[in-house]
Structure formats: structure tokens, C-alpha cells
Scaffold this motif. Structure first.
Motif, PDB file in Angstrom:
ATOM      1  N   GLU A 167      38.460  33.290  29.173  1.00 48.98           N
ATOM      2  CA  GLU A 167      38.432  32.465  30.381  1.00 48.98           C
ATOM      3  C   GLU A 167      37.112  31.724  30.522  1.00 48.98           C
ATOM      4  O   GLU A 167      37.080  30.537  30.876  1.00 48.98           O
ATOM      5  CB  GLU A 167      38.674  33.348  31.609  1.00 48.98           C
ATOM      6  N   LYS A 168      36.007  32.404  30.243  1.00 51.21           N
ATOM      7  CA  LYS A 168      34.686  31.822  30.494  1.00 51.21           C
ATOM      8  C   LYS A 168      34.026  31.420  29.179  1.00 51.21           C
ATOM      9  O   LYS A 168      33.540  32.262  28.418  1.00 51.21           O
ATOM     10  CB  LYS A 168      33.820  32.816  31.252  1.00 51.21           C
ATOM     11  N   ILE A 169      34.031  30.129  28.932  1.00 52.00           N
ATOM     12  CA  ILE A 169      33.434  29.551  27.714  1.00 52.00           C
ATOM     13  C   ILE A 169      32.540  28.393  28.149  1.00 52.00           C
ATOM     14  O   ILE A 169      32.945  27.547  28.949  1.00 52.00           O
ATOM     15  CB  ILE A 169      34.507  29.035  26.739  1.00 52.00           C
ATOM     16  N   ILE A 170      31.352  28.364  27.603  1.00 52.23           N
ATOM     17  CA  ILE A 170      30.421  27.267  27.916  1.00 52.23           C
ATOM     18  C   ILE A 170      29.753  26.825  26.616  1.00 52.23           C
ATOM     19  O   ILE A 170      29.344  27.654  25.800  1.00 52.23           O
ATOM     20  CB  ILE A 170      29.355  27.705  28.938  1.00 52.23           C
ATOM     21  N   PHE A 171      29.657  25.517  26.435  1.00 56.00           N
ATOM     22  CA  PHE A 171      28.853  25.008  25.316  1.00 56.00           C
ATOM     23  C   PHE A 171      27.768  24.095  25.865  1.00 56.00           C
ATOM     24  O   PHE A 171      27.968  23.394  26.856  1.00 56.00           O
ATOM     25  CB  PHE A 171      29.711  24.295  24.271  1.00 56.00           C
ATOM     26  N   SER A 172      26.615  24.153  25.222  1.00 50.63           N
ATOM     27  CA  SER A 172      25.461  23.358  25.641  1.00 50.63           C
ATOM     28  C   SER A 172      24.856  22.672  24.433  1.00 50.63           C
ATOM     29  O   SER A 172      24.644  23.314  23.391  1.00 50.63           O
ATOM     30  CB  SER A 172      24.402  24.253  26.302  1.00 50.63           C
ATOM     31  N   ASP A 173      24.611  21.387  24.544  1.00 49.77           N
ATOM     32  CA  ASP A 173      23.911  20.644  23.491  1.00 49.77           C
ATOM     33  C   ASP A 173      22.423  20.710  23.795  1.00 49.77           C
ATOM     34  O   ASP A 173      21.948  20.157  24.799  1.00 49.77           O
ATOM     35  CB  ASP A 173      24.389  19.196  23.441  1.00 49.77           C
ATOM     36  N   LEU A 174      21.686  21.410  22.927  1.00 53.44           N
ATOM     37  CA  LEU A 174      20.293  21.749  23.205  1.00 53.44           C
ATOM     38  C   LEU A 174      19.349  21.114  22.185  1.00 53.44           C
ATOM     39  O   LEU A 174      19.787  20.660  21.120  1.00 53.44           O
ATOM     40  CB  LEU A 174      20.121  23.270  23.191  1.00 53.44           C
ATOM     41  N   GLN A 175      18.078  21.135  22.533  1.00 50.45           N
ATOM     42  CA  GLN A 175      17.032  20.644  21.639  1.00 50.45           C
ATOM     43  C   GLN A 175      15.867  21.622  21.647  1.00 50.45           C
ATOM     44  O   GLN A 175      15.313  21.930  22.699  1.00 50.45           O
ATOM     45  CB  GLN A 175      16.543  19.266  22.086  1.00 50.45           C
TER      46      GLN A 175
END
Length: 357
Positions: free
Chosen positions: A222-230
Motif C-alpha cells: 500500500e505504501k510506496i514512495i520514490f524520490s529522485d535525489l542528488q
């Protein structure tokens, strides 16, 4: 009378020589043509020998200033025109990053960076036309056709037996493979012996299948998060400043997080090693009242260009344990690690899955 006899005898002795010369001219052609042909031969030989010398000189001029080899791919130059292959260029920048110094050209010591150095396309094209020896048959081919020759054409290239999948360890020249396969004992082995070889192959395939099954299973959460990071480079406050990378804070699952990375984490001075690896950890920056069981993995992402193999890690974050252990960033090789070090920042995508009970 004596003088007349001498003149007569001299005229008689001269005539046969004239006749011989005339006969030789009839057989071999006139002497001027012979001299012209010999001049042409000398000129042809001299033009044949000049390219060899020129190619050798060009090889010395166009070689990399660090490894002294002719570059196989991109060629970079400092503002003074000194050449470096892509691998050495990134290695010089990576070493400077690790030492917290400004990278300099190994020839003239002028400062170099990703922005100040430029590719020399003319030299790249010239190098591709220069001959290079095949590592298997030692014949010379233009460098732009050498890779295809070594991989698919050369009869001396190293190949495996077609029965390697059932355990045959033979490796040898391509032209010897048919003769070996006629006498190979592995096709006639018992089923139990063949199964042992297939078991190793099945283990590798099963590991890959587990990875993909795990990813698809996590995608159903249910809980999925993606982050584009540097990640950007920083220095520790220790007596000997060490390089580390860190992202800015980002939000996920109503908490604040940071990703931190180090180079050769267990080594005191990474500049002394040719083998380099990058490890990273996920850090929870806010307090949590309940444990957070998080699975996470790093991918290339839309803004990054790193070459890596996906690998899933998991850690349960609490108030007491808010930093995961350092885990390997599964890069392709050391050259890829150097390439990331040479960049100003490292872009990637982090996917996090929160496992709820």
C-alpha cells in the motif's frame, strides 16, 4: 706500321663490346628505362615504409598522457591540449575528489575539471583509423574494426565449448572448438554428473527470479514512495578529512530522511587502492513512535546515468536504531565508481516500501 697495328687492334677489341651492349639492350631494354624502373621501385618502397613510421609517431603523439596507451573511446584534453583517455580522466578527477584537491593535468599541471576539459573529436577520429594489433592473432587492423574482428571474426579468439552448460570447462581458440567438441566427453556423461552442472546454473537463475519476485511483491504494498535525489560531496571534521556524500532531507511516510554514502568504507585511504566501491545508508532524521520496517533500493532514475544492478535491502527503523547499516551500491565496476566521483553530484532514484502489519 706499329701505330696502325695498335689502332686496328683497338678498333677490333671495341667492336665486340658495342655488339654486346646492343644485344643486352635488345634483351633487357635500354638502360634509361632500367634506371627509371629502379627509381620507381625505390620510391614505392620508401612510400611503403613511411606510413609505418608515421603511424608509430602518431601513436606516441596521440596517446593518453596518463596510461600512455591509445584511447579506445572518448578523448579529453586540458586547455593546453594534453590528451587523456576517458578512464584516466575520470580517475584523475576521482583521486582529486578523494584528496580534497583541485585536479590538474599530469603534463602541465593546469587545473582541469568536467567543465574546463573538452573532448577532442578530431583526435578520436584519427585514433580510430590507426592500426592496432589483435590480442589473439597479432594481426593489425584499423581500430574502428578491431572490436568486431576480435569478437566475431578472428579464428584465434577465445571461446567456450558448446557443452559448457553441462559442465565442460574447456576454453580455447575458436578454430579448435569443432575438433574439441567431437572428442568432448561431457555429452556422454551420466545424468547425475550433468545435473550437478545444471544445479549451478539453476542457482544463478533462481537468485535472479527471487529478486524480480521480491520487486513485484513489494509493488503490491500500500505504501510506496520514490524520490529522485542528488548526493553532493562533503568532508568529515576528523583530523584527516574523509570524503562522504549526502543528500538533502526528503519526506517519506510522514518522516524526514537522508541518504549518506562513503567510498571504500573499511579502508583508511581509498586513494591507495585501484579497486573502489561505494556504500550507502538510509538515515531516519525524525523521531518515530512505532518501528518502521522499510525495504529500499536504488535505481538509475530519470536524471542519473549510473550503471548498476538493482538490489533490495531492508531495515527496521526505531528511535534507538535510526541508521541502517552501510550497504553496497551495486555498481557495474570500479570505473563506474570513478566516473561518479568525477561528477559534481550523483543523481539517482530511491524507492522505499513500508511494510505494515
Amino acid at each position: 706500321m706499329d701505330m696502325a697495328e695498335v689502332e686496328a687492334s683497338s678498333s677490333n677489341t671495341d667492336q665486340p663490346e658495342v655488339e654486346n651492349v646492343e644485344k643486352s639492350e635488345e634483351l633487357d631494354g635500354p638502360s634509361p628505362k632500367k634506371r627509371k624502373i629502379s627509381n620507381q621501385v625505390v620510391l614505392y618502397q620508401s612510400t611503403d615504409s613511411k606510413p609505418d613510421k608515421l603511424e608509430q609517431r602518431l601513436g606516441g603523439i596521440l596517446c593518453c598522457a596518463v596510461c600512455l596507451d591509445l584511447p579506445k573511446a572518448a578523448i579529453y584534453q586540458c586547455t593546453n591540449g594534453h590528451l587523456m583517455c576517458a578512464g584516466c580522466f575520470t580517475h584523475v578527477l576521482a583521486d582529486a575528489r578523494l584528496r580534497d584537491e583541485q585536479a590538474t593535468c599530469p603534463n602541465c599541471r593546469i587545473e582541469i575539471s568536467k567543465s574546463s576539459a573538452s573532448r577532442n573529436l578530431a583526435v578520436e577520429k584519427a585514433v580510430r583509423e590507426l592500426p592496432s594489433e589483435c590480442q589473439f592473432c597479432s594481426k593489425e587492423f584499423p581500430r574502428n574494426t578491431l572490436e568486431r574482428h576480435e569478437e566475431t571474426v578472428c579464428d584465434e579468439r577465445i571461446t567456450s565449448c558448446s557443452f559448457s552448460r553441462i559442465g565442460c570447462p574447456w576454453r580455447g581458440p575458436y578454430h579448435e572448438a569443432p575438433e574439441h567438441e567431437k572428442e568432448c566427453a561431457h555429452p556422454h556423461r551420466s545424468g547425475a554428473e550433468v545435473m550437478e552442472a545444471l544445479r549451478v546454473i539453476d542457482e544463478i537463475s533462481l537468485e535472479e527470479k527471487r529478486l524480480y519476485d521480491s520487486i513485484f511483491d513489494l509493488l503490491s504494498y500500500e505504501k510506496i514512495i520514490f524520490s529522485d535525489l542528488q548526493m553532493k560531496p562533503y568532508r568529515t571534521d576528523e583530523f584527516v578529512h574523509k570524503l562522504f556524500y549526502e543528500t538533502s532531507r526528503f519526506a517519506a511516510f510522514n518522516n524526514q530522511w537522508v541518504v549518506k554514502a562513503r567510498i571504500n568504507n573499511n579502508q583508511k585511504d581509498p586513494t591507495l587502492s585501484l579497486e573502489r566501491e561505494m556504500k550507502y545508508q538510509l538515515i531516519l532524521k525524525t523521531k518515530t513512535t512505532v518501528p518502521l520496517n522499510v525495504h529500499f533500493l536504488v535505481l538509475r532514475g530519470p536524471f542519473g546515468d549510473m550503471k548498476l544492478n538493482a538490489k533490495i535491502y531492508k531495515f527496521e527503523f526505531t528511535d534507538q536504531e535510526n541508521e541502517s547499516q552501510y550497504v553496497g551500491l551495486p555498481l557495474a565496476d570500479t570505473a563506474e565508481c570513478n566516473r561518479l566521483l568525477a561528477a559534481k553530484a550523483i543523481n539517482f532514484r530511491l524507492i522505499m516500501f513500508l511494510v505494515t502489519k
